[in-house]
Design an enzyme around this catalytic site. Sequence first.
Site, PDB file in Angstrom:
ATOM      1  N   VAL A   1      -0.450 -72.911  20.876  1.00  0.00           N
ATOM      2  CA  VAL A   1      -1.338 -71.675  21.295  1.00  0.00           C
ATOM      3  C   VAL A   1      -0.723 -70.708  20.064  1.00  0.00           C
ATOM      4  O   VAL A   1       0.765 -70.255  20.550  1.00  0.00           O
ATOM      5  CB  VAL A   1      -0.932 -71.687  23.536  1.00  0.00           C
ATOM      6  CG1 VAL A   1      -1.925 -70.562  23.519  1.00  0.00           C
ATOM      7  CG2 VAL A   1      -1.569 -72.777  23.476  1.00  0.00           C
ATOM      8  N   PRO A   2      -0.664 -70.691  18.657  1.00  0.00           N
ATOM      9  CA  PRO A   2      -0.346 -70.066  18.384  1.00  0.00           C
ATOM     10  C   PRO A   2      -0.120 -68.463  18.125  1.00  0.00           C
ATOM     11  O   PRO A   2      -1.324 -67.092  17.927  1.00  0.00           O
ATOM     12  CB  PRO A   2      -1.512 -70.341  16.642  1.00  0.00           C
ATOM     13  CG  PRO A   2      -2.596 -70.273  17.513  1.00  0.00           C
ATOM     14  CD  PRO A   2      -1.952 -71.017  18.850  1.00  0.00           C
ATOM     15  N   CYS A   3       0.311 -68.113  19.101  1.00  0.00           N
ATOM     16  CA  CYS A   3       0.915 -66.821  19.518  1.00  0.00           C
ATOM     17  C   CYS A   3       1.785 -65.947  17.916  1.00  0.00           C
ATOM     18  O   CYS A   3       0.994 -64.548  17.925  1.00  0.00           O
ATOM     19  CB  CYS A   3       1.340 -66.277  20.341  1.00  0.00           C
ATOM     20  SG  CYS A   3       3.008 -67.280  20.907  1.00  0.00           S
ATOM     21  N   HIS A   4       1.788 -66.791  17.150  1.00  0.00           N
ATOM     22  CA  HIS A   4       2.144 -66.537  16.159  1.00  0.00           C
ATOM     23  C   HIS A   4       1.555 -65.739  15.028  1.00  0.00           C
ATOM     24  O   HIS A   4       1.549 -64.500  14.236  1.00  0.00           O
ATOM     25  CB  HIS A   4       3.339 -67.547  15.252  1.00  0.00           C
ATOM     26  CG  HIS A   4       2.284 -68.320  14.678  1.00  0.00           C
ATOM     27  ND1 HIS A   4       2.083 -69.193  15.361  1.00  0.00           N
ATOM     28  CD2 HIS A   4       2.036 -68.858  13.718  1.00  0.00           C
ATOM     29  CE1 HIS A   4       1.419 -70.644  14.556  1.00  0.00           C
ATOM     30  NE2 HIS A   4       1.376 -69.509  13.821  1.00  0.00           N
TER      31      HIS A   4
END
Length: 153
Positions: A120-123
């Site tokens: 879950v690519p919060c970056h």
Amino acid sequence: MWRGSSKVPGGVLYFVVDQATDTLVAASFRNEFDPSLPVRQRSFMHTACREYSSGNLAAFDAIRVDQHVTDFTDAVYRSMREIPPGNVATYGELAQRAGYPRAARAVGTACSSNAIPLVVPCHRVVAANGLGGYGYGRDVKIALLEHEGYVGD
């Protein structure tokens, strides 16, 4: 439940999988999971991490995740997973995409509560005035974004 780890750009990703459903339930760039959980050396997560590290930036797309979150946070995470590798969205843009156009600050809170980073690519979520921070350090965020081909500030 079982746990594992794999090297990825930015460090080592530690993870926990629900073996009954083959669903990823937690991940971290810190080794913070219950050491009594059995370790699995080879799995779909190991394969996905290896593929991602080798340049298959869609390697995590089909992985099922379960974070037991509110409807709002679920909408944010689903929208976050739609941000293509090599691209970013601001907190405000992600709020809009998730259907909550006035909730940019709440999106920030959801990002900081994300229990499954990278998948879950919060970056890929940034501040309106630049990259912003990252719970695992700005250097990890930059390494992940650079690996994905992001060219920005």
